[in-house]
Design a protein around this motif. Structure first.
Motif, short mmCIF file in Angstrom:
data_model
loop_
_atom_site.label_atom_id
_atom_site.label_comp_id
_atom_site.label_asym_id
_atom_site.label_seq_id
_atom_site.Cartn_x
_atom_site.Cartn_y
_atom_site.Cartn_z
N PHE A 145 0.86 -1.24 0.16
CA PHE A 145 -0.03 0.02 -0.01
C PHE A 145 0.92 1.28 0.14
CE2 PHE A 145 -3.14 -3.22 1.71
CZ PHE A 145 -4.30 -2.93 0.99
N LYS A 146 2.09 0.96 -0.04
CA LYS A 146 3.13 2.28 -0.08
C LYS A 146 2.75 3.36 0.98
CE LYS A 146 3.57 1.57 -5.26
NZ LYS A 146 2.71 0.48 -5.02
N VAL A 147 2.50 2.65 2.34
CA VAL A 147 2.42 3.66 3.25
C VAL A 147 3.50 4.38 3.64
CG1 VAL A 147 1.49 3.44 5.91
CG2 VAL A 147 0.59 1.85 4.23
N GLY A 148 3.24 5.73 4.07
CA GLY A 148 4.24 6.42 4.44
C GLY A 148 4.04 7.47 5.33
N ALA A 149 4.87 8.51 5.60
CA ALA A 149 4.91 9.56 6.56
C ALA A 149 5.69 10.68 6.40
CB ALA A 149 5.01 9.27 7.95
N VAL A 150 5.62 11.78 6.87
CA VAL A 150 6.52 12.99 6.58
C VAL A 150 7.20 13.47 8.18
CG1 VAL A 150 5.69 13.91 4.67
CG2 VAL A 150 4.81 14.79 6.74
N SER A 151 8.26 14.13 8.28
CA SER A 151 9.00 14.44 9.40
C SER A 151 8.80 15.87 9.94
CB SER A 151 10.26 13.97 9.79
OG SER A 151 10.87 14.76 8.68
N SER A 152 8.09 16.48 9.09
CA SER A 152 7.64 18.02 9.52
C SER A 152 6.45 18.55 8.70
CB SER A 152 8.98 18.87 8.99
OG SER A 152 9.06 18.77 7.70
N GLY A 153 5.84 19.75 9.09
CA GLY A 153 4.88 20.21 8.69
C GLY A 153 3.70 19.78 8.94
N ARG A 154 2.73 20.15 8.31
CA ARG A 154 0.97 19.95 8.84
C ARG A 154 0.70 18.40 8.55
NH1 ARG A 154 -2.93 20.62 3.98
NH2 ARG A 154 -4.23 21.63 5.62
N TYR A 155 1.36 17.58 7.87
CA TYR A 155 1.18 16.41 7.98
C TYR A 155 2.12 15.41 8.83
CZ TYR A 155 -1.61 17.21 3.67
OH TYR A 155 -2.54 17.65 2.86
N ARG A 156 2.88 16.15 9.69
CA ARG A 156 3.58 15.51 10.47
C ARG A 156 2.70 14.57 11.57
NH1 ARG A 156 5.97 16.43 15.77
NH2 ARG A 156 4.53 18.36 15.81
N ARG A 157 3.28 13.41 12.02
CA ARG A 157 2.62 12.31 12.85
C ARG A 157 1.11 11.88 12.18
NH1 ARG A 157 5.13 11.80 17.41
NH2 ARG A 157 3.03 10.98 18.53
N ARG A 158 1.32 11.87 10.78
CA ARG A 158 0.29 11.11 10.45
C ARG A 158 0.60 10.04 9.32
NH1 ARG A 158 -4.67 13.88 10.27
NH2 ARG A 158 -4.71 15.90 11.46
N ILE A 159 -0.23 8.94 9.38
CA ILE A 159 -0.05 7.93 8.31
C ILE A 159 -0.57 8.19 7.12
CG2 ILE A 159 -0.46 5.49 7.78
CD1 ILE A 159 1.08 5.97 10.43
N ILE A 160 0.40 8.28 5.86
CA ILE A 160 -0.13 8.68 4.74
C ILE A 160 -0.13 7.47 3.65
CG2 ILE A 160 0.42 10.33 2.64
CD1 ILE A 160 2.27 11.67 4.63
N ILE A 161 -1.49 7.29 3.18
CA ILE A 161 -1.94 6.23 2.23
C ILE A 161 -2.11 6.76 0.96
CG2 ILE A 161 -3.00 4.31 1.90
CD1 ILE A 161 -3.78 4.20 4.76
N PRO A 162 -1.21 6.61 -0.06
CA PRO A 162 -1.53 7.03 -1.20
C PRO A 162 -2.37 6.15 -2.20
CG PRO A 162 0.71 6.12 -1.50
CD PRO A 162 0.34 6.01 -0.04
#
Length: 323
Positions: A145-162
Protein backbone atom coordinates in the motif's frame (compact mmCIF):
# COMPACT_ATOMS: atom_id res chain seq x y z
CA UNK A 1 -7.73 42.54 14.46
CA UNK A 2 -4.93 40.49 12.89
CA UNK A 3 -5.41 37.08 11.26
CA UNK A 4 -4.32 35.06 14.31
CA UNK A 5 -6.71 36.94 16.57
CA UNK A 6 -9.56 36.42 14.08
CA UNK A 7 -8.87 32.68 13.88
CA UNK A 8 -8.90 32.39 17.68
CA UNK A 9 -12.15 34.36 17.90
CA UNK A 10 -13.79 32.11 15.31
CA UNK A 11 -12.68 28.98 17.16
CA UNK A 12 -14.03 30.26 20.48
CA UNK A 13 -17.40 31.03 18.90
CA UNK A 14 -17.67 27.53 17.38
CA UNK A 15 -16.76 26.00 20.74
CA UNK A 16 -19.50 28.02 22.48
CA UNK A 17 -22.12 27.17 19.86
CA UNK A 18 -21.20 23.48 19.56
CA UNK A 19 -20.01 22.23 22.96
CA UNK A 20 -19.00 18.79 21.67
CA UNK A 21 -15.95 19.62 19.60
CA UNK A 22 -12.35 18.68 18.98
CA UNK A 23 -9.71 21.13 17.75
CA UNK A 24 -6.99 19.62 15.60
CA UNK A 25 -3.35 20.33 16.41
CA UNK A 26 -3.08 22.49 13.25
CA UNK A 27 -5.30 25.07 14.97
CA UNK A 28 -7.46 25.44 11.86
CA UNK A 29 -9.75 22.41 11.68
CA UNK A 30 -12.36 21.91 14.37
CA UNK A 31 -14.61 18.83 14.37
CA UNK A 32 -18.18 18.83 15.73
CA UNK A 33 -21.22 16.54 15.59
CA UNK A 34 -22.83 16.51 12.16
CA UNK A 35 -25.86 18.81 11.88
CA UNK A 36 -27.53 16.70 9.19
CA UNK A 37 -30.30 14.70 10.84
CA UNK A 38 -29.97 12.02 8.15
CA UNK A 39 -26.33 11.39 9.03
CA UNK A 40 -25.63 8.20 10.98
CA UNK A 41 -23.47 10.24 13.39
CA UNK A 42 -26.13 12.87 14.14
CA UNK A 43 -26.51 13.50 17.90
CA UNK A 44 -23.73 10.99 18.70
CA UNK A 45 -21.40 12.88 21.00
CA UNK A 46 -18.56 10.43 20.37
CA UNK A 47 -18.73 10.86 16.59
CA UNK A 48 -17.40 14.29 15.63
CA UNK A 49 -17.26 13.91 11.87
CA UNK A 50 -18.25 17.38 10.62
CA UNK A 51 -15.10 19.41 10.08
CA UNK A 52 -15.19 23.21 10.02
CA UNK A 53 -12.14 25.04 8.68
CA UNK A 54 -11.85 28.45 10.30
CA UNK A 55 -9.43 29.86 7.73
CA UNK A 56 -11.24 29.33 4.41
CA UNK A 57 -14.69 28.58 5.93
CA UNK A 58 -15.22 25.24 4.20
CA UNK A 59 -17.15 22.58 6.09
CA UNK A 60 -17.51 18.90 5.29
CA UNK A 61 -18.89 15.78 7.00
CA UNK A 62 -16.73 12.74 6.30
CA UNK A 63 -19.67 10.37 6.79
CA UNK A 64 -22.73 11.77 5.00
CA UNK A 65 -20.93 14.18 2.66
CA UNK A 66 -22.67 17.36 3.83
CA UNK A 67 -20.47 20.18 2.61
CA UNK A 68 -20.37 23.85 1.76
CA UNK A 69 -18.60 27.14 2.24
CA UNK A 70 -19.50 30.12 4.39
CA UNK A 71 -19.69 29.70 8.16
CA UNK A 72 -21.88 32.75 8.64
CA UNK A 73 -24.62 30.99 6.68
CA UNK A 74 -23.79 27.74 8.49
CA UNK A 75 -24.49 29.46 11.84
CA UNK A 76 -27.67 31.02 10.50
CA UNK A 77 -29.22 27.61 9.87
CA UNK A 78 -27.58 25.48 12.53
CA UNK A 79 -26.88 27.81 15.46
CA UNK A 80 -29.17 30.84 14.98
CA UNK A 81 -28.64 31.98 18.57
CA UNK A 82 -25.05 32.84 17.62
CA UNK A 83 -25.74 34.07 14.09
CA UNK A 84 -25.41 37.78 14.82
CA UNK A 85 -21.99 37.29 16.33
CA UNK A 86 -20.97 34.90 13.56
CA UNK A 87 -21.98 37.38 10.86
CA UNK A 88 -19.44 39.84 12.26
CA UNK A 89 -16.42 37.52 12.11
CA UNK A 90 -17.28 35.27 9.16
CA UNK A 91 -17.91 36.28 5.56
CA UNK A 92 -21.58 36.65 4.70
CA UNK A 93 -21.75 36.64 0.91
CA UNK A 94 -20.15 33.34 -0.10
CA UNK A 95 -22.22 31.04 -2.30
CA UNK A 96 -22.73 27.74 -0.54
CA UNK A 97 -22.30 25.76 -3.75
CA UNK A 98 -18.79 27.01 -4.42
CA UNK A 99 -16.52 24.11 -5.22
CA UNK A 100 -13.26 23.51 -3.39
CA UNK A 101 -10.57 24.65 -5.85
CA UNK A 102 -8.48 21.98 -7.49
CA UNK A 103 -4.86 21.62 -6.50
CA UNK A 104 -1.87 20.08 -8.21
CA UNK A 105 -1.80 16.69 -6.58
CA UNK A 106 1.51 15.73 -5.03
CA UNK A 107 2.40 13.75 -1.94
CA UNK A 108 3.33 15.94 1.03
CA UNK A 109 6.91 17.20 0.89
CA UNK A 110 9.37 14.85 2.55
CA UNK A 111 7.19 11.72 2.12
CA UNK A 112 9.02 8.58 3.26
CA UNK A 113 7.96 4.97 2.89
CA UNK A 114 7.69 3.52 6.39
CA UNK A 115 9.13 0.23 5.18
CA UNK A 116 12.44 1.94 4.38
CA UNK A 117 13.10 3.47 7.81
CA UNK A 118 16.30 2.63 9.65
CA UNK A 119 17.26 2.97 13.31
CA UNK A 120 18.41 6.55 12.82
CA UNK A 121 15.09 7.77 11.44
CA UNK A 122 13.26 10.81 12.81
CA UNK A 123 11.32 10.04 16.05
CA UNK A 124 8.01 11.10 14.50
CA UNK A 125 8.57 8.74 11.57
CA UNK A 126 9.37 5.95 14.01
CA UNK A 127 6.18 6.76 15.91
CA UNK A 128 4.20 6.42 12.68
CA UNK A 129 5.78 3.05 11.96
CA UNK A 130 5.06 1.90 15.50
CA UNK A 131 1.43 2.93 15.06
CA UNK A 132 1.18 0.88 11.86
CA UNK A 133 2.66 -2.10 13.67
CA UNK A 134 0.08 -1.66 16.45
CA UNK A 135 -2.61 -1.98 13.77
CA UNK A 136 -1.06 -5.35 12.87
CA UNK A 137 -0.12 -4.26 9.38
CA UNK A 138 2.52 -6.63 8.03
CA UNK A 139 5.73 -5.48 6.36
CA UNK A 140 4.56 -6.84 3.01
CA UNK A 141 1.28 -4.94 3.19
CA UNK A 142 3.08 -1.76 4.24
CA UNK A 143 5.06 -2.13 1.01
CA UNK A 144 2.00 -3.08 -1.04
CA UNK A 145 0.00 0.00 0.00
CA UNK A 146 3.10 2.26 -0.08
CA UNK A 147 2.31 3.55 3.41
CA UNK A 148 4.43 6.54 4.38
CA UNK A 149 4.81 9.61 6.56
CA UNK A 150 6.68 12.93 6.81
CA UNK A 151 8.80 14.37 9.60
CA UNK A 152 7.71 18.01 9.40
CA UNK A 153 4.87 20.29 8.34
CA UNK A 154 1.12 19.99 8.74
CA UNK A 155 1.16 16.26 7.86
CA UNK A 156 3.63 15.38 10.59
CA UNK A 157 2.64 12.40 12.78
CA UNK A 158 0.12 11.20 10.22
CA UNK A 159 -0.02 7.91 8.35
CA UNK A 160 -0.15 8.76 4.63
CA UNK A 161 -1.74 6.24 2.26
CA UNK A 162 -1.45 7.16 -1.43
CA UNK A 163 -3.74 6.07 -4.25
CA UNK A 164 -2.84 5.57 -7.90
CA UNK A 165 -5.02 5.44 -11.00
CA UNK A 166 -4.91 2.68 -13.62
CA UNK A 167 -1.91 4.38 -15.26
CA UNK A 168 0.08 4.56 -12.04
CA UNK A 169 -0.43 8.29 -11.49
CA UNK A 170 -1.16 9.67 -8.03
CA UNK A 171 -4.88 10.53 -7.82
CA UNK A 172 -5.50 10.80 -4.06
CA UNK A 173 -4.04 10.25 -0.62
CA UNK A 174 -5.32 10.23 2.92
CA UNK A 175 -3.37 11.23 6.01
CA UNK A 176 -4.51 9.85 9.37
CA UNK A 177 -3.30 11.28 12.68
CA UNK A 178 -1.60 8.81 15.01
CA UNK A 179 -2.52 11.00 17.96
CA UNK A 180 -5.82 11.20 19.79
CA UNK A 181 -7.44 13.97 17.75
CA UNK A 182 -10.98 13.85 16.42
CA UNK A 183 -9.84 15.56 13.20
CA UNK A 184 -8.26 12.26 12.25
CA UNK A 185 -8.00 12.64 8.50
CA UNK A 186 -6.57 15.21 6.12
CA UNK A 187 -7.13 14.75 2.39
CA UNK A 188 -6.37 16.66 -0.82
CA UNK A 189 -8.99 18.98 -2.27
CA UNK A 190 -10.17 16.82 -5.13
CA UNK A 191 -13.62 15.62 -6.09
CA UNK A 192 -13.84 12.19 -4.50
CA UNK A 193 -16.65 11.04 -6.82
CA UNK A 194 -14.05 11.06 -9.62
CA UNK A 195 -11.54 8.95 -7.67
CA UNK A 196 -11.18 5.19 -7.77
CA UNK A 197 -8.85 4.46 -4.88
CA UNK A 198 -5.82 2.47 -6.05
CA UNK A 199 -7.44 1.50 -9.33
CA UNK A 200 -4.01 0.27 -10.34
CA UNK A 201 -4.65 -2.82 -8.16
CA UNK A 202 -8.15 -3.62 -9.43
CA UNK A 203 -9.07 -6.51 -11.73
CA UNK A 204 -12.49 -5.55 -13.10
CA UNK A 205 -13.06 -9.09 -14.34
CA UNK A 206 -13.09 -10.48 -10.79
CA UNK A 207 -15.41 -9.93 -7.82
CA UNK A 208 -14.57 -6.58 -6.23
CA UNK A 209 -14.76 -5.90 -2.48
CA UNK A 210 -15.94 -2.43 -1.46
CA UNK A 211 -15.10 -1.06 1.99
CA UNK A 212 -15.44 2.42 3.44
CA UNK A 213 -11.91 3.69 4.05
CA UNK A 214 -8.25 3.01 3.18
CA UNK A 215 -7.50 1.51 6.60
CA UNK A 216 -10.23 -1.08 5.97
CA UNK A 217 -8.33 -2.20 2.88
CA UNK A 218 -5.50 -3.45 5.08
CA UNK A 219 -7.74 -6.36 6.14
CA UNK A 220 -9.22 -7.15 2.73
CA UNK A 221 -8.56 -9.55 -0.07
CA UNK A 222 -6.39 -8.13 -2.84
CA UNK A 223 -9.12 -7.19 -5.33
CA UNK A 224 -10.66 -4.40 -3.29
CA UNK A 225 -11.10 -0.66 -3.14
CA UNK A 226 -12.68 1.85 -0.78
CA UNK A 227 -15.54 4.29 -1.20
CA UNK A 228 -13.77 7.09 0.71
CA UNK A 229 -16.98 7.26 2.70
CA UNK A 230 -20.11 5.13 2.81
CA UNK A 231 -22.01 6.16 -0.31
CA UNK A 232 -21.97 5.12 -3.95
CA UNK A 233 -24.15 6.65 -6.65
CA UNK A 234 -24.44 6.88 -10.40
CA UNK A 235 -22.31 10.03 -10.24
CA UNK A 236 -19.26 8.10 -9.02
CA UNK A 237 -16.60 6.96 -11.47
CA UNK A 238 -16.30 3.75 -9.46
CA UNK A 239 -19.96 2.97 -10.09
CA UNK A 240 -19.55 3.63 -13.83
CA UNK A 241 -16.58 1.26 -14.09
CA UNK A 242 -18.39 -1.49 -12.17
CA UNK A 243 -21.40 -1.28 -14.49
CA UNK A 244 -19.34 -1.07 -17.70
CA UNK A 245 -17.36 -4.17 -16.71
CA UNK A 246 -20.30 -6.01 -15.07
CA UNK A 247 -18.05 -6.51 -12.07
CA UNK A 248 -19.58 -8.58 -9.22
CA UNK A 249 -19.39 -6.76 -5.88
CA UNK A 250 -19.01 -7.65 -2.22
CA UNK A 251 -20.18 -4.88 0.12
CA UNK A 252 -18.24 -4.77 3.39
CA UNK A 253 -19.34 -1.51 4.98
CA UNK A 254 -19.19 -0.69 8.68
CA UNK A 255 -21.71 -2.33 10.97
CA UNK A 256 -23.62 0.95 11.52
CA UNK A 257 -24.07 1.56 7.77
CA UNK A 258 -26.66 -1.14 7.05
CA UNK A 259 -29.12 1.30 5.47
CA UNK A 260 -26.45 2.57 3.10
CA UNK A 261 -25.40 -0.99 2.31
CA UNK A 262 -28.98 -1.79 1.31
CA UNK A 263 -29.26 1.34 -0.84
CA UNK A 264 -25.99 0.60 -2.67
CA UNK A 265 -26.96 -3.04 -3.17
CA UNK A 266 -30.34 -2.07 -4.58
CA UNK A 267 -28.74 0.42 -6.98
CA UNK A 268 -26.16 -2.06 -8.23
CA UNK A 269 -28.77 -4.79 -8.58
CA UNK A 270 -30.88 -2.46 -10.72
CA UNK A 271 -28.00 -2.56 -13.22
CA UNK A 272 -27.84 -6.38 -13.00
CA UNK A 273 -24.65 -6.34 -10.95
CA UNK A 274 -24.37 -9.43 -8.69
CA UNK A 275 -23.97 -8.29 -5.08
CA UNK A 276 -22.96 -10.12 -1.93
CA UNK A 277 -23.03 -8.59 1.55
CA UNK A 278 -20.31 -9.37 4.07
CA UNK A 279 -21.43 -9.61 7.70
CA UNK A 280 -19.49 -7.13 9.89
CA UNK A 281 -21.93 -7.23 12.82
CA UNK A 282 -19.35 -8.64 15.25
CA UNK A 283 -17.03 -5.67 14.66
CA UNK A 284 -17.33 -1.90 14.65
CA UNK A 285 -15.73 -1.75 11.21
CA UNK A 286 -13.64 -3.83 8.83
CA UNK A 287 -10.47 -2.22 10.16
CA UNK A 288 -11.02 -3.98 13.48
CA UNK A 289 -11.14 -7.40 11.85
CA UNK A 290 -8.10 -9.59 11.46
CA UNK A 291 -7.17 -10.77 7.98
CA UNK A 292 -8.34 -14.28 8.90
CA UNK A 293 -11.64 -12.87 10.24
CA UNK A 294 -12.17 -11.10 6.93
CA UNK A 295 -11.33 -14.17 4.85
CA UNK A 296 -13.84 -16.25 6.80
CA UNK A 297 -16.53 -13.59 6.47
CA UNK A 298 -15.83 -13.22 2.75
CA UNK A 299 -16.40 -16.93 2.18
CA UNK A 300 -19.79 -16.80 3.90
CA UNK A 301 -20.94 -13.46 2.44
CA UNK A 302 -24.54 -13.83 1.28
CA UNK A 303 -25.96 -12.92 -2.11
CA UNK A 304 -28.22 -9.88 -1.89
CA UNK A 305 -31.83 -9.92 -3.02
CA UNK A 306 -34.61 -7.34 -2.94
CA UNK A 307 -36.15 -9.19 -0.01
CA UNK A 308 -33.06 -8.32 2.03
CA UNK A 309 -33.85 -4.63 1.83
CA UNK A 310 -37.44 -5.29 2.95
CA UNK A 311 -36.17 -7.36 5.87
CA UNK A 312 -33.76 -4.57 6.77
CA UNK A 313 -36.57 -2.01 6.79
CA UNK A 314 -38.77 -4.26 8.92
CA UNK A 315 -35.95 -4.76 11.43
CA UNK A 316 -35.80 -1.00 12.04
CA UNK A 317 -39.47 -0.83 13.13
CA UNK A 318 -39.69 -0.54 16.89
CA UNK A 319 -41.85 -3.16 18.52
CA UNK A 320 -44.87 -2.11 20.52
CA UNK A 321 -48.57 -2.63 20.93
CA UNK A 322 -51.53 -0.70 19.70
CA UNK A 323 -54.19 0.32 22.21
Amino acid sequence: MNEDQLIKKRIKLIQRAFPYFSLDRDGINIAINCVNKSCSTYSRKDKKKLCLRVDNEFYHCWVCGTRGKGLSRFFRYNAPKFYTEASQIFQKTIKEKDEIPDEILELPEGFRLLSTLDNGADPDLKACKKYIESRLLSESRTWYFKVGAVSSGRYRRRIIIPSFDDSGNLNYYTARSIDDFKMKYMNPKVKRADIIFNEINIDWGEELTLVEGPFDLFRCNQNATCLLGSTLSEKHELFRKIVINSTPVVLALDNDANKKTQNIARLLASYDIPVRVLDTSLFEDVGEMSISDFKAALITAQSWSRNDRLKSLISTIKSGSLL
